[in-house]
Motif scaffolding. Structure first.
Motif, PDB file in Angstrom:
ATOM      1  N   VAL A 392       0.840  -1.203   0.000  1.00 57.37           N
ATOM      2  CA  VAL A 392       0.000   0.000   0.000  1.00 57.37           C
ATOM      3  C   VAL A 392       0.876   1.254   0.000  1.00 57.37           C
ATOM      4  O   VAL A 392       0.615   2.219  -0.722  1.00 57.37           O
ATOM      5  CB  VAL A 392      -0.958   0.007   1.212  1.00 57.37           C
ATOM      6  CG1 VAL A 392      -1.709   1.327   1.285  1.00 57.37           C
ATOM      7  CG2 VAL A 392      -1.948  -1.147   1.127  1.00 57.37           C
ATOM      8  N   THR A 393       1.941   1.243   0.808  1.00 55.60           N
ATOM      9  CA  THR A 393       2.844   2.399   0.871  1.00 55.60           C
ATOM     10  C   THR A 393       3.432   2.699  -0.504  1.00 55.60           C
ATOM     11  O   THR A 393       3.519   3.858  -0.924  1.00 55.60           O
ATOM     12  CB  THR A 393       3.981   2.140   1.877  1.00 55.60           C
ATOM     13  OG1 THR A 393       3.415   1.905   3.169  1.00 55.60           O
ATOM     14  CG2 THR A 393       4.920   3.329   1.962  1.00 55.60           C
ATOM     15  N   GLU A 394       3.804   1.650  -1.224  1.00 56.54           N
ATOM     16  CA  GLU A 394       4.352   1.817  -2.570  1.00 56.54           C
ATOM     17  C   GLU A 394       3.306   2.406  -3.506  1.00 56.54           C
ATOM     18  O   GLU A 394       3.601   3.313  -4.301  1.00 56.54           O
ATOM     19  CB  GLU A 394       4.836   0.462  -3.092  1.00 56.54           C
ATOM     20  CG  GLU A 394       5.410   0.491  -4.486  1.00 56.54           C
ATOM     21  CD  GLU A 394       5.727  -0.896  -5.027  1.00 56.54           C
ATOM     22  OE1 GLU A 394       5.965  -1.006  -6.236  1.00 56.54           O
ATOM     23  OE2 GLU A 394       5.712  -1.867  -4.232  1.00 56.54           O
ATOM     24  N   ALA A 395       2.086   1.916  -3.418  1.00 58.84           N
ATOM     25  CA  ALA A 395       1.021   2.430  -4.282  1.00 58.84           C
ATOM     26  C   ALA A 395       0.770   3.913  -4.025  1.00 58.84           C
ATOM     27  O   ALA A 395       0.503   4.685  -4.960  1.00 58.84           O
ATOM     28  CB  ALA A 395      -0.262   1.630  -4.055  1.00 58.84           C
ATOM     29  N   LEU A 396       0.877   4.324  -2.773  1.00 57.41           N
ATOM     30  CA  LEU A 396       0.640   5.719  -2.424  1.00 57.41           C
ATOM     31  C   LEU A 396       1.670   6.661  -3.041  1.00 57.41           C
ATOM     32  O   LEU A 396       1.375   7.833  -3.288  1.00 57.41           O
ATOM     33  CB  LEU A 396       0.636   5.883  -0.901  1.00 57.41           C
ATOM     34  CG  LEU A 396      -0.649   5.438  -0.197  1.00 57.41           C
ATOM     35  CD1 LEU A 396      -0.387   5.183   1.283  1.00 57.41           C
ATOM     36  CD2 LEU A 396      -1.749   6.478  -0.375  1.00 57.41           C
ATOM     37  N   THR A 397       2.866   6.165  -3.296  1.00 56.41           N
ATOM     38  CA  THR A 397       3.906   7.026  -3.885  1.00 56.41           C
ATOM     39  C   THR A 397       3.527   7.482  -5.296  1.00 56.41           C
ATOM     40  O   THR A 397       4.078   8.457  -5.795  1.00 56.41           O
ATOM     41  CB  THR A 397       5.265   6.306  -3.939  1.00 56.41           C
ATOM     42  OG1 THR A 397       5.174   5.155  -4.796  1.00 56.41           O
ATOM     43  CG2 THR A 397       5.721   5.881  -2.556  1.00 56.41           C
ATOM     44  N   HIS A 398       2.592   6.788  -5.930  1.00 53.38           N
ATOM     45  CA  HIS A 398       2.160   7.142  -7.284  1.00 53.38           C
ATOM     46  C   HIS A 398       0.987   8.130  -7.282  1.00 53.38           C
ATOM     47  O   HIS A 398       0.500   8.522  -8.344  1.00 53.38           O
ATOM     48  CB  HIS A 398       1.753   5.890  -8.057  1.00 53.38           C
ATOM     49  CG  HIS A 398       2.862   4.900  -8.246  1.00 53.38           C
ATOM     50  ND1 HIS A 398       3.813   5.020  -9.231  1.00 53.38           N
ATOM     51  CD2 HIS A 398       3.180   3.783  -7.547  1.00 53.38           C
ATOM     52  CE1 HIS A 398       4.668   4.008  -9.146  1.00 53.38           C
ATOM     53  NE2 HIS A 398       4.303   3.243  -8.134  1.00 53.38           N
ATOM     54  N   GLU A 399       0.536   8.521  -6.079  1.00 55.49           N
ATOM     55  CA  GLU A 399      -0.640   9.381  -5.960  1.00 55.49           C
ATOM     56  C   GLU A 399      -0.292  10.856  -5.890  1.00 55.49           C
ATOM     57  O   GLU A 399      -1.170  11.693  -5.703  1.00 55.49           O
ATOM     58  CB  GLU A 399      -1.434   9.001  -4.699  1.00 55.49           C
ATOM     59  CG  GLU A 399      -2.481   7.941  -4.909  1.00 55.49           C
ATOM     60  CD  GLU A 399      -3.658   8.418  -5.743  1.00 55.49           C
ATOM     61  OE1 GLU A 399      -4.554   9.103  -5.216  1.00 55.49           O
ATOM     62  OE2 GLU A 399      -3.686   8.116  -6.949  1.00 55.49           O
ATOM     63  N   GLY A 400       0.982  11.201  -5.978  1.00 50.13           N
ATOM     64  CA  GLY A 400       1.392  12.590  -5.800  1.00 50.13           C
ATOM     65  C   GLY A 400       2.118  12.738  -4.479  1.00 50.13           C
ATOM     66  O   GLY A 400       2.943  11.898  -4.108  1.00 50.13           O
TER      67      GLY A 400
END
Length: 525
Positions: A392-400
């Motif tokens: 999840v932390t990795e996915a959040l890095t793509h959100e801005g």
């Protein structure tokens, strides 16, 4: 029980809390209120600046590195004194790329004696030092704020001893957590902690931040599993408390001072830690729930029915799942749900464990606490299910830009904070998501924005900390305080406790050279 078996579906209570400094009128916009709160925090002596108490304070009067200093370091560490700006770049920036220092020197010792000589010299010269492990921290604690010398433990990666009777491992602080896990698994043991950053984090950094992770529910915190430490103090003295005894009640337990102190009291150079036997049977269930209340009731049922084999109980919300699908192209293995649970069991008898898990799943399905689910018993399938929580932390890095909060709360209040934050921010935030460790009341609240947004930050802080304090929670469950949260410590600790911390710091590091600007507030009451 088959691999990835499928199974045959209460609104959330929201508590809106607003705390505003009394001297201001409440007839204000949400943004105005948030900015005023920042000024109120600053007026209480907590802030680095009215607009951002998490910002860096002014540089303290430390010496600056000279050519004579470099000559000393190069003699002590030939080939391991790094001054090339290109090589220094990654060590000057934190993992989130939100804090960047300007260090001109990276030192890479291999032994405790080398660390001792470095700190003795730096203390005499009044040179500030930033200890650094894997640099996976999330609060700006592992990178320099200004030009502090970076002292890296990356070459201190030797296993010193392992006792396969007691399960006690002694190793240098720079050992990567995943490498230690692989070393132990070959000997039928495991590390008592597991983290999403295990491929790069160091055990010394884990201990320095008192990292929690995914196995805390089963094996407890590092304050219990760490048996001994070797630490180099600011003046170069070596404190050898590297005990391998499970019982030792002689005087003060000094190692506890350094666990969770984020490198501000001493540099951890070696660790002895109690490791459990590798479980013979591991099962992972991925379940869906219609409400957080049903998730909590599932947790109650889980603890009662799975008992001694329960090793993890994690959750993520539907927003997290959407990010995993959107950015990482991961597949949701069950029916879409508002909440998802990852449950892991670990035991010594596969038949016994599967029978207990089957009875538990039957109970939560028939009582409609769980709407859908899948179970994995094979290693590759287990890893696939765990990735839905760990990445999840990795996915959040793509959100801005992501504002990250690591909060401890009474378990029943965990998701109320997420809901209240959504209501409080409205459309100011791109996304507000929640996930974390239900078993130990630890919420990871993440708020995203297309880019860094001071107005959004002002709306989040100190609202999030006041909310947490009202429910007697902690503003940092496992990430530490570092640079970003140091000035908010009073929301979780009384002034008497913080003053005592300051006295301990002054005693062990009178010149303040160790990881300055971190952990303790700029102004101690």
């Amino acid at each position: 029980m088959g691999i990835f078996q499928r199974f045959a579906r209460i609104p959330l209570k929201s508590t809106y809390i607003w705390s505003l400094c009394r001297q201001y009128s409440t007839d204000l916009t949400a943004v105005d209120r948030a900015l005023i709160q920042h000024r109120c925090v600053h007026s209480r002596g907590l802030g680095a600046s009215p607009g951002n108490p998490g910002a860096a304070p002014p540089r303290l009067p430390f010496s600056r590195v000279t050519q004579e200093d470099l000559a000393f370091f190069r003699t002590l560490l030939p080939g391991r004194t790094i001054t090339d700006p290109d090589l220094l770049k990654s060590s000057n920036v934190d993992w989130l790329k939100t804090v960047e220092g300007n260090s001109e020197v990276l030192l890479r010792p291999k032994t405790t004696e080398e660390v001792s000589q470095i700190l003795r010299y730096c203390n005499e010269r009044n040179l500030a030092v930033c200890p650094q492990g894997g640099n996976t921290g999330l609060v700006g604690g592992s990178v320099p704020v200004f030009d502090e010398i970076i002292l890296s433990t990356s070459l201190m990666k030797q296993v010193i001893t392992f006792d396969n009777i007691s399960g006690i491992l002694t190793c240098q602080a720079g050992c990567v957590l995943e490498n230690l896990s692989n070393y132990l698994e070959e000997r039928d043991f495991i590390m008592p902690l597991d983290l999403g950053a295990k491929g790069s984090c160091h055990i010394g950094g884990n201990v320095s931040t008192n990292a929690g992770g995914l196995r805390l529910l089963r094996y407890g915190s590092l304050r219990g599993t760490v048996l001994g430490l070797e630490v180099v103090l600011a003046d170069g003295r070596i404190l050898n408390c590297l005990a391998t005894l499970r019982k030792d009640n002689t005087g003060y337990d000094l190692k506890q001072l350094f666990i969770g102190s984020e490198g501000t009291l001493g540099v951890i150079t070696a660790v002895s830690i109690l490791c459990p036997r590798k479980p013979k049977a591991v099962n992972v269930a991925f379940l869906g729930c219609s409400s957080f209340q049903q998730l909590l009731e599932t947790f109650q049922c889980c603890r009662g029915m799975l008992g001694e084999i329960l090793s993890a109980f994690e959750f993520l919300d539907a927003s997290c799942m959407s990010l995993l699908e959107k950015h990482l192209k991961l597949t949701n293995p069950i029916t879409e749900s508002p909440f998802y649970i990852v449950i892991e069991t670990a035991g010594s008898n596969a038949t016994h464990d599967e029978e207990k898990l089957h009875k538990f799943l039957e109970e939560v399905m028939t009582s409609s606490l769980v709407t859908d689910g899948t179970v994995a018993t094979e290693a590759t399938k287990i890893k696939a299910l765990w990735s839905l929580r760990e990445r999840v932390t990795e996915a959040l890095t793509h959100e801005g830009y992501t504002y990250k909060y690591d909060i401890s709360l009474p378990v029943e209040k965990i998701y109320d904070l997420v809901q209240d934050m959504r209501g409080h921010l409205g459309d100011m935030a791109k996304n507000v998501v929640g996930y974390g460790h239900v078993g130990d009341g630890n919420l990871h609240l993440n708020i995203t924005s297309p880019s860094k947004d001071p107005a959004l930050l002002a709306a989040i802080e100190p609202y999030v900390y006041e909310w947490t304090s009202k429910w007697k929670g902690s503003i940092s469950a496992e990430h530490g305080l570092g640079l970003k949260k140091r000035n908010y410590i009073y929301y979780s600790k009384p002034s008497e406790a913080v003053a005592l911390m300051g006295s301990i710091k002054a005693m062990l590091d009178p010149k303040g050279i160790l990881n300055p600007y971190k952990t303790l507030p700029d102004n101690i009451h």
